[in-house]
Write a protein that holds these residues in place. Structure first.
Motif, PDB file in Angstrom:
ATOM      1  N   GLU A  73      12.398 -49.932  70.637  1.00 27.18           N
ATOM      2  CA  GLU A  73      13.338 -48.898  71.087  1.00 27.18           C
ATOM      3  C   GLU A  73      14.065 -49.295  72.362  1.00 27.18           C
ATOM      4  O   GLU A  73      15.249 -48.987  72.536  1.00 27.18           O
ATOM      5  N   GLU A 111      16.778 -51.716  71.290  1.00 27.79           N
ATOM      6  CA  GLU A 111      17.907 -51.114  70.548  1.00 27.79           C
ATOM      7  C   GLU A 111      18.694 -50.111  71.395  1.00 27.79           C
ATOM      8  O   GLU A 111      19.807 -49.732  71.035  1.00 27.79           O
ATOM      9  N   PHE A 112      18.108 -49.710  72.534  1.00 32.56           N
ATOM     10  CA  PHE A 112      18.707 -48.655  73.371  1.00 32.56           C
ATOM     11  C   PHE A 112      20.203 -48.869  73.670  1.00 32.56           C
ATOM     12  O   PHE A 112      21.028 -47.973  73.408  1.00 32.56           O
ATOM     13  N   ARG A 145      16.855 -56.938  75.551  1.00 34.01           N
ATOM     14  CA  ARG A 145      17.688 -55.754  75.739  1.00 34.01           C
ATOM     15  C   ARG A 145      19.059 -56.135  76.300  1.00 34.01           C
ATOM     16  O   ARG A 145      20.083 -55.602  75.892  1.00 34.01           O
ATOM     17  N   ARG A 154      10.554 -37.366  74.447  1.00 28.41           N
ATOM     18  CA  ARG A 154       9.538 -38.326  74.923  1.00 28.41           C
ATOM     19  C   ARG A 154       9.222 -38.068  76.390  1.00 28.41           C
ATOM     20  O   ARG A 154       8.068 -38.123  76.812  1.00 28.41           O
ATOM     21  N   ASP A 181      25.719 -38.104  79.604  1.00 30.01           N
ATOM     22  CA  ASP A 181      24.506 -38.274  78.796  1.00 30.01           C
ATOM     23  C   ASP A 181      23.252 -38.132  79.650  1.00 30.01           C
ATOM     24  O   ASP A 181      22.232 -37.621  79.191  1.00 30.01           O
ATOM     25  N   LEU A 211      22.368 -48.244  70.633  1.00 26.46           N
ATOM     26  CA  LEU A 211      22.500 -46.821  70.289  1.00 26.46           C
ATOM     27  C   LEU A 211      23.503 -46.139  71.214  1.00 26.46           C
ATOM     28  O   LEU A 211      24.241 -45.246  70.800  1.00 26.46           O
ATOM     29  N   LEU A 212      23.512 -46.584  72.493  1.00 23.72           N
ATOM     30  CA  LEU A 212      24.489 -46.003  73.430  1.00 23.72           C
ATOM     31  C   LEU A 212      25.921 -46.334  73.003  1.00 23.72           C
ATOM     32  O   LEU A 212      26.835 -45.546  73.197  1.00 23.72           O
ATOM     33  N   ARG A 269      15.916 -37.622  71.641  1.00 23.65           N
ATOM     34  CA  ARG A 269      14.648 -38.341  71.480  1.00 23.65           C
ATOM     35  C   ARG A 269      14.071 -38.697  72.851  1.00 23.65           C
ATOM     36  O   ARG A 269      12.882 -38.502  73.124  1.00 23.65           O
ATOM     37  N   LEU A 270      14.948 -39.157  73.718  1.00 20.92           N
ATOM     38  CA  LEU A 270      14.497 -39.512  75.067  1.00 20.92           C
ATOM     39  C   LEU A 270      13.949 -38.286  75.791  1.00 20.92           C
ATOM     40  O   LEU A 270      12.910 -38.354  76.456  1.00 20.92           O
ATOM     41  N   LEU A 279       9.813 -45.512  75.835  1.00 24.33           N
ATOM     42  CA  LEU A 279      10.240 -46.171  74.600  1.00 24.33           C
ATOM     43  C   LEU A 279       9.418 -47.430  74.376  1.00 24.33           C
ATOM     44  O   LEU A 279       9.035 -48.100  75.348  1.00 24.33           O
ATOM     45  N   LEU A 321      19.757 -40.064  70.196  1.00 21.02           N
ATOM     46  CA  LEU A 321      19.058 -40.863  71.208  1.00 21.02           C
ATOM     47  C   LEU A 321      18.675 -40.017  72.420  1.00 21.02           C
ATOM     48  O   LEU A 321      17.538 -40.086  72.913  1.00 21.02           O
ATOM     49  N   GLY A 331      24.519 -48.722  80.760  1.00 17.83           N
ATOM     50  CA  GLY A 331      25.762 -48.215  80.173  1.00 17.83           C
ATOM     51  C   GLY A 331      25.703 -46.779  79.697  1.00 17.83           C
ATOM     52  O   GLY A 331      26.546 -46.367  78.914  1.00 17.83           O
TER      53      GLY A 331
END
Lengths: 230, 577
Positions: free
Chosen positions: A104, A107-108, A157, B10, B482, A111-112, B6-7, A100, B3, B477
């Motif tokens: 990204e 923002e990770f 972050r 990648r 996930d 988003l979680l 996307r991860l 990322l 997310l 977290g």
């Protein structure tokens, strides 16, 4: 009021046929808004204490409360949620997600959380990237950044979810002294502006001048506490 | 895009080379699966469409007299009427007579077993379309096919020409069995040499349908089986076959005529024990021998009729009736017994064993089949013979074979009607497709098992390499599920993309293979279409195979992914490669 309350915490690790007592009955109260430093030599138990406060490790005995919630009573999902919502982490090795880019990575955690709208996320990330001075590098991957820049990303972050507490395990250990000072100054500034509690471990005496409160740990026990150094 | 997805994407791109090799493996497996599947579907399609449906149509109504081997429908118009009543015109492409017979052909010093097929088309356009769609003309002229300038004009294949050593306008002597059982010998003139689009058809001699009927002894109102080509056979064939079957319920076998100027009617009892016992219990014999009267050629006459005609047991009489096709027919019978007229049958009845009348009845269908005096409430009604026996519908060829075997055991002259679709008749071919697909899928599953072991190992390696990252995201977290999902998605995305690539490559390879011409006359030529391999994509099979592969990939990825999710965050953060 204490945002972190550690009571009679012990942590033992089995090592072959023997047991290593990493923490031996630690009691610690950290008030909200502190810029708190845990110092001590290597192997003294700093990281173990931070890990237990950060709910990524469990104490063998004793209790830990974060923002009034006793963590030892929570299951894995609740603990993970607590980490996501109330804690931020800054690691010695930065631990950014290599696939990322800066934006990204920052923002990770948001988003979680799945609770913020796109607009809010954008505003918050933008603000923090600006706060750590990385506007020009927002689309760079971690591999394209210097150590100091990476640690700034890690700070952004950690702060992005607006956590109560940020735990930093030797945040300057892999940085040169000039960068270390700028990072600590940044953390201190953010502590003052965002009112976030910072708890960081270090064995670097230079770093200590930034701390508001210091405890020393030796052989798994707190040996000395000093308040309001600066 | 989520997310986690996307991860995953990648991370897949991060290990380009490793994942590319894995992807090539999966794509290769999928390609083999697609090609093999399309080949078996194509092969069955060729066999069913070009061989079975050309030979038997999508739906066939056939009548077999007694235990004979040939098919005769005595009243073509009636059966065709039933078909047209049941199937709406928009669903029918064509109704044709199935005129085909095995025979021996003798050419110039060479002979061979051949299959003679009569081509029946209603219009010139249909005929034209048949010639152009079905054949590739080598020499000659299709226009001569119905010409009377030649004795029995015939179209043969090049292969047949070589085998019989004949060329254009040469004469072939043909010997074929007629529907009457006699052997017919005729001279055929080759008016065209043309190859059929399926080499299976190269053993066929094509003659005009009308002439084949004449040759085999069918009268104009008769036919062999009637075959229906449907617009959407897969969906409608079985349904229409069931409806036709219902409509083909037979009437009583009944013939109205006269004996010596007296009106009379023939009814027949079934040739079985139960029927004979019922006759014995119901009918009162005044003179003659009941046992002989119940035998397979047994004839009983009502007392009133016998008195009017002054006939006694042992006397002969001639029964004359008008046939459906406006000719009079007379048949001689010998009386075995005379029964009391006040019984259930009426006073002008000749009551015969069905075996005595079926052959006559079928060959000379009566005009009047409806005015029998007996009513359904009569005790004898249930044991009266019917105009034909309607065989039960079968689900597949095995059932059909069993039914045929069972029917053959019963000696009878009664015509048996059967309604079948090519899916039942050719069920063994469809089973062949299933078997081929099963073999393919088993082979490919083994291949995929090996590939997916690679996937599993790669994933384990990836988990190991990314342990610290897992620790980081867990600390930040990310929930366990996930983390598990992230690794699962990596495998599933890789598998999906590779499968898609495999399908695409498979299509290209099939296109290329489909252009290669095989000039072979071996048995393999049956599966060729226009001398080329024929592949037919089967989207349903492809989808089910894809789902199966995805499931396999999912199961293989699950365990390493679960291991990654279960890693303790603190241990993972401490991990160093």
């Amino acid at each position: 009021m204490s945002v972190i309350s550690v009571k009679r915490v012990e942590r033992d690790y089995p090592l072959g046929k023997t047991t290593v007592h990493a923490l031996r009955g630690v009691d610690l109260e950290i008030p909200e808004g502190s810029f708190f430093s845990i110092i001590g030599p290597s192997g003294s138990g700093k990281t173990t204490l931070l890990n237990i406060i950060g709910c990524i490790d469990n104490p063998t005995a004793g209790t830990v409360s974060i923002d009034g919630e006793e963590t030892t009573k929570l299951n894995d999902k609740q603990i993970t949620d607590l980490r996501l919502h109330k804690l931020g982490f800054i690691f010695q090795n930065f631990n950014l997600i290599p696939v990322l880019n800066v934006w990204e990575n920052v923002e990770f955690p948001l988003l979680l959380m799945k609770t913020h709208r796109k607009k809010e996320i954008k505003a918050r990330v933008e603000k923090l990237i600006a706060a750590v001075g990385l506007e020009q590098h927002a689309h760079h991957k971690p591999a394209e950044l210097s150590g100091g820049q990476r640690q700034r990303v890690a700070i952004a972050r950690a702060l992005v979810t607006n956590p109560k507490i940020i735990l930093a395990d030797e945040p300057t250990a892999n940085l040169d002294s000039e960068t270390s000072h700028s990072i600590l100054k940044l953390m201190r500034d953010l502590n003052e502006t965002e009112k976030t509690t910072f708890v960081f471990s270090t064995h670097d005496p230079d770093v200590l001048k930034y701390a508001k409160s210091i405890v020393q740990i030796k052989d798994g026990k707190l040996v000395h506490a000093e308040e309001e150094v600066i | 895009m989520g997310l986690i997805l996307r991860l995953s994407i990648r991370n897949l791109l991060r290990q380009k080379k490793r994942n590319m090799f894995l992807g090539i493996g999966i794509a290769f497996g999928m390609m083999i699966l697609v090609i093999a599947n399309s080949f078996s579907t194509g092969m069955v399609d060729v066999l069913i469409q070009d061989v079975v449906s050309n030979a038997f149509g999508h739906l066939v109504v056939s009548g077999t007299p007694g235990n004979s081997f040939y098919a005769v429908i005595r009243d073509k118009e009636r059966i065709e009427g039933v078909i047209r009543e049941v199937i709406p015109p928009e669903d029918i492409v064509l109704i044709t007579e199935n005129l085909g017979v095995m025979g021996t052909a003798i050419g110039n010093g060479e002979s061979d077993n051949v299959f003679v097929v009569g081509v029946t088309t209603d219009t010139e356009e249909e005929k034209e379309a048949f010639f152009t769609d079905f054949f590739t003309l080598v020499e000659g002229d299709f226009a001569d096919f119905t010409s009377y300038d030649y004795e029995y004009p015939v179209i043969i294949s090049q292969e047949m020409g070589r085998s019989l050593n004949v060329g254009l306008h040469d004469v072939i002597r043909l010997r074929v069995p007629m529907v009457t059982g006699q052997i017919q010998a005729v001279r055929l003139t080759v008016i065209a040499i043309a190859n059929a689009n399926n080499s299976f058809m190269n053993i066929v001699l094509f003659l005009d349908g009308g002439r084949v009927k004449e040759l085999l002894g069918y009268r104009p109102w008769e036919s062999a089986a009637l075959q229906v080509t449907l617009r959407d056979p897969k969906r409608t064939a079985a349904h229409y076959a069931d409806l036709i079957h219902q409509q083909l319920h037979p009437e009583l076998l009944y013939v109205a005529g006269e004996i010596g100027g007296q009106t009379a009617q023939i009814l027949a009892f079934q040739n079985n024990l139960e029927a004979k016992e019922t006759v014995q219990d119901t009918i009162v014999i005044t003179t003659g021998d009941l046992e002989t009267a119940l035998a397979s050629n047994g004839v009983m006459m009502s007392e009133n009729l016998a008195q009017r005609l002054k006939l006694q047991p042992g006397d002969q009489f001639t029964f004359t009736y008008e046939t459906k096709f406006r000719e009079m027919y007379s048949e001689q019978f010998t009386i075995n017994a005379i029964f009391q007229s006040d019984s259930h049958l009426g006073d002008e009845v000749v009551f015969v064993n069905e075996e005595r009348i079926h052959t006559v009845y079928n060959r000379y269908l009566p005009l009047d089949t409806k005015s029998a005096s007996i009513t359904a409430d009569s005790v004898l009604y249930s044991i009266l013979a019917t105009e034909w026996k309607l065989l039960e519908r079968n689900a597949n060829a095995q059932e059909m074979m069993k039914q045929m075997r069972d029917e053959r055991r019963i000696r009878t002259t009664q015509t048996k009607f059967q309604v079948m679709t090519m899916y039942e008749g050719a069920s063994q071919i469809l089973q062949l497709e299933e078997a081929l697909n099963l073999i393919t899928i088993l082979a490919v599953l083994v291949l995929f098992f090996i590939i997916l072991i690679g996937v599993m190992n790669t994933l384990r390696m990836t988990v190991r390499e990314r342990t610290r990252e897992i620790g980081t995201v867990r600390a930040i977290g990310m929930q366990k599920r996930d983390v598990r999902r992230m690794f699962m998605y990596e495998t599933l995305v890789l598998t999906t993309l590779s499968c898609m690539a495999g399908v695409l490559i498979g299509i290209i390879v099939m296109r290329v293979l489909g252009t290669i011409e095989f000039d072979t006359n071996s048995v393999l030529s049956i599966i060729l279409k226009n001398k080329r391999l024929f592949f037919k994509l089967n989207p349903a099979a492809m989808l089910s195979n894809f789902i199966l592969i995805m499931c396999m990939a999912g199961v293989t990825a699950y365990f390493p992914a679960r291991r990654a999710a279960r890693l303790s965050a603190v241990e993972a953060l401490r991990h160093y490669e």
